[in-house]
Design an enzyme around this catalytic site. Structure first.
Site, mmCIF file in Angstrom:
data_model
loop_
_atom_site.group_PDB
_atom_site.id
_atom_site.type_symbol
_atom_site.label_atom_id
_atom_site.label_comp_id
_atom_site.label_asym_id
_atom_site.label_seq_id
_atom_site.Cartn_x
_atom_site.Cartn_y
_atom_site.Cartn_z
ATOM 1 N N ASP A 145 100.984 -22.593 19.308
ATOM 2 C CA ASP A 145 99.715 -22.712 20.027
ATOM 3 C C ASP A 145 98.575 -22.310 19.099
ATOM 4 O OD1 ASP A 145 98.096 -23.265 22.188
ATOM 5 O OD2 ASP A 145 98.248 -21.242 23.012
ATOM 6 N N HIS A 152 85.750 -21.463 22.844
ATOM 7 C CA HIS A 152 86.725 -20.558 23.460
ATOM 8 C C HIS A 152 86.840 -19.277 22.635
ATOM 9 C CE1 HIS A 152 90.388 -19.136 25.429
ATOM 10 N NE2 HIS A 152 91.008 -19.121 24.269
ATOM 11 N N GLU A 220 95.362 -22.038 30.953
ATOM 12 C CA GLU A 220 94.560 -22.517 29.820
ATOM 13 C C GLU A 220 94.704 -24.023 29.749
ATOM 14 O OE1 GLU A 220 95.663 -20.339 26.240
ATOM 15 O OE2 GLU A 220 94.206 -18.765 26.714
ATOM 16 N N GLU A 222 94.822 -27.181 27.834
ATOM 17 C CA GLU A 222 95.067 -27.509 26.431
ATOM 18 C C GLU A 222 95.588 -28.932 26.304
ATOM 19 O OE1 GLU A 222 97.023 -24.680 23.989
ATOM 20 O OE2 GLU A 222 96.302 -22.933 25.135
ATOM 21 N N ASP A 254 98.805 -23.581 29.217
ATOM 22 C CA ASP A 254 99.344 -22.383 28.567
ATOM 23 C C ASP A 254 99.028 -21.180 29.469
ATOM 24 O OD1 ASP A 254 100.315 -20.566 26.698
ATOM 25 O OD2 ASP A 254 98.399 -20.445 25.648
ATOM 26 N N ARG A 258 96.392 -12.124 31.443
ATOM 27 C CA ARG A 258 95.327 -11.498 30.643
ATOM 28 C C ARG A 258 95.466 -9.987 30.508
ATOM 29 N NH1 ARG A 258 94.045 -15.817 27.862
ATOM 30 N NH2 ARG A 258 93.117 -17.488 29.117
ATOM 31 N N GLN A 261 98.225 -9.360 28.084
ATOM 32 C CA GLN A 261 97.737 -9.787 26.764
ATOM 33 C C GLN A 261 96.847 -8.735 26.115
ATOM 34 O OE1 GLN A 261 95.616 -13.517 27.028
ATOM 35 N NE2 GLN A 261 95.276 -13.685 24.826
ATOM 36 N N LYS A 274 102.240 -14.738 27.233
ATOM 37 C CA LYS A 274 102.244 -16.195 27.124
ATOM 38 C C LYS A 274 103.629 -16.799 27.321
ATOM 39 C CE LYS A 274 97.961 -16.588 25.456
ATOM 40 N NZ LYS A 274 96.955 -17.550 25.927
ATOM 41 N N THR A 278 105.085 -22.312 29.986
ATOM 42 C CA THR A 278 104.079 -23.254 29.499
ATOM 43 C C THR A 278 104.411 -24.591 30.151
ATOM 44 O OG1 THR A 278 104.040 -22.107 27.361
ATOM 45 C CG2 THR A 278 103.053 -24.308 27.432
ATOM 46 N N GLU A 395 87.172 -17.206 30.813
ATOM 47 C CA GLU A 395 85.816 -17.582 30.402
ATOM 48 C C GLU A 395 84.952 -18.017 31.582
ATOM 49 O OE1 GLU A 395 85.805 -20.244 26.736
ATOM 50 O OE2 GLU A 395 87.890 -20.296 27.372
#
Ligand code: MN
Length: 463
Positions: A145, A152, A220, A222, A254, A258, A261, A274, A278, A395
């Site tokens: 990834d 971002h 996410e 992607e 993905d 948080r 993380q 993560k 996925t 975000e």
């Protein structure tokens, strides 16, 4: 560019599969994305077949090949179509792949009557996409990834390092990490909220971590790309050849925890935040189909460094990018129960990425690391310059403005929740939420081609 415009992109092509001519379809005859569908009729059995999507139907390529319609001289293609994943097909030389694409366009249009006139074969080979069980298209052995959106990276960096959001390496190389291939799941698979170590406050000063369900679960948005032909260990893929090694693109979610993380990521990067899941979309849009939508790679500011020669070469900046529009939609359990349509949370575009897919692949192999057919490389969260183009909740619900000068955002700065039509609010995902990714390309003078959807519902932690 490795895949020139040809007759398969002709917007005037019409298929005798009528649904493929609907202007709104993701899958006109100019697209022909690959997938793998399980055609077993008995419960407990499996019969995976390589197919292409055409309108609202799937075409079983093993049936077409077995009937001798792909040409007698195409032994390699016929062999590759007997496998249960796209790995062999993807590793064929680009000329073979291109010949297959041209032949399929012939068979599905009035350029050839060979398939259409064989009613018995059509009855076996063509079947409805609705209700088909779609499988992972590749046996993905390695997943990487990247972090290729500078928007971002700037947003996320601003939350954790307000005075220094972009680290010095960012504009010199496509930053990435090795993901986990075993937990890649096909669209539609539920995703269980992970357990992990969570800090009770902002830092360890506020108390030690406890083990429990992730509270800040996120998606996410992607774009993934699959490696076709690989490279030998100890050799690298030159930038000018990189796209010949890329088979096609898909949508990737993905999923990210948080809170896990934030505590675990230093100093070696993402790990359990993560690796729990996925999601990938079932359809792989071949790079050949995307030629009409190629565009300039993102313009770098004049203050930015020029990438080193091995990441530029003679690379064509005019067509290094892909104008691929992307959307994220959400439907809570309550919305689904009340029959309310999913709402769109954001929309972005792959052309806003700071690094191209060719640069990501070349960088990955530049130390001699061998890439193998079916390896999945993902772009990183696709975010653009506007708030509505932010590709994850981290975000999207964050009130900071990374482009304020000087930066005004502080770690833990305020979040504005998203409001759902039911009156529910979200700063991060709740159990029962369904996240839906969509993608499509359109350009005047060409047919719109789409990527289908990548879906997943969040299940509660535990069992
Ligand atoms: Mn990611």
């Amino acid at each position: 560019m490795s895949y020139p415009l040809d007759d398969t992109h002709d917007p005037k092509l019409k298929s005798w599969v009528e649904s493929a001519n609907d202007p709104a379809t993701d899958f006109p005859v100019q697209n022909l994305p690959f997938c793998v569908a399980d055609r077993a009729e008995e419960p407990g059995e499996t019969d995976p077949r390589i197919c292409v999507a055409i309108g609202d139907q799937l075409l079983d390529l093993l049936e077409v090949s077995s009937a001798g319609l792909l040409g007698a001289d195409d032994g390699d293609i016929a062999m590759a179509l007997q496998f249960e994943t796209l790995d062999d097909l993807a590793s064929l030389p680009t000329d073979d792949r291109r010949r297959l694409r041209m032949r399929l366009v012939e068979l599905l249009t009035d350029k050839s009557d060979d398939l259409r006139s064989d009613e018995e074969l059509v009855g076996v080979a063509l079947f409805p996409r609705a209700g088909a069980e779609l499988l992972l298209p590749f046996e993905v052995r390695d997943y990487t990834d990247f972090y290729a959106s500078v928007y971002h990276a700037t947003n996320v960096g601003s939350m954790f390092r307000p005075d220094n959001p972009i680290l010095p390496n960012y504009k010199w190389l496509p930053v990435g990490y090795h993901g986990r291939a075993s937990s890649i799941v096909i669209s539609g698979s539920p995703v269980r909220r992970p357990m992990g170590q969570l800090l009770p406050g902002a830092t360890i000063e506020d108390g030690p971590p406890a083990f429990g369900p992730c509270k800040l679960m996120d998606y996410e948005l992607e774009v993934g790309f699959y490696v076709g032909r690989g490279n030998e260990l100890g050799r690298s893929i030159p930038i000018d050849k990189a796209e010949e090694h890329i088979f096609g693109l898909c949508l990737v979610n993905d999923w990210s925890a948080r809170d896990i993380q934030k505590w675990e990521y230093q100093p070696l990067g993402p790990f359990l935040a993560k690796s729990f899941a996925t999601s990938v979309s079932p359809f792989v849009v071949p790079l050949e189909a995307l030629t009409p939508y190629r565009c300039r790679a993102m313009e770098r500011s004049s203050d930015d460094p020029r990438p080193l020669p091995h990441l530029t070469g003679d690379m064509d900046r005019e067509t290094g990018g892909i104008d691929l529009k992307l959307e994220v939609l959400l439907a809570s359990a309550e919305m689904r129960k009340k029959g309310i349509d999913p709402i769109r949370l954001s929309s972005g575009n792959l052309k806003d990425m700071y690094w191209t897919i060719a640069q990501m692949l070349t960088h990955h192999s530049s130390n001699g690391c061998n890439m193998r057919p079916g390896d999945l490389l993902a772009s990183g969260t696709v975010s653009g310059p506007k708030r509505e183009s932010r590709g994850c909740l981290l975000e999207l619900t964050w009130d900071g403005d990374p482009f304020a000068n000087p930066p005004v955002s502080k770690p833990g700065s305020a979040r504005t929740p998203l409001k759902l039509p039911t009156g529910e609010e979200r700063k991060f995902l709740a159990d029962g939420d369904e996240v839906i990714l969509r993608g499509y390309c359109e350009r005047d003078g060409f047919r719109r081609v789409g990527f289908g959807e990548c879906r997943g519902v969040v299940l509660p932690a535990g069992d």
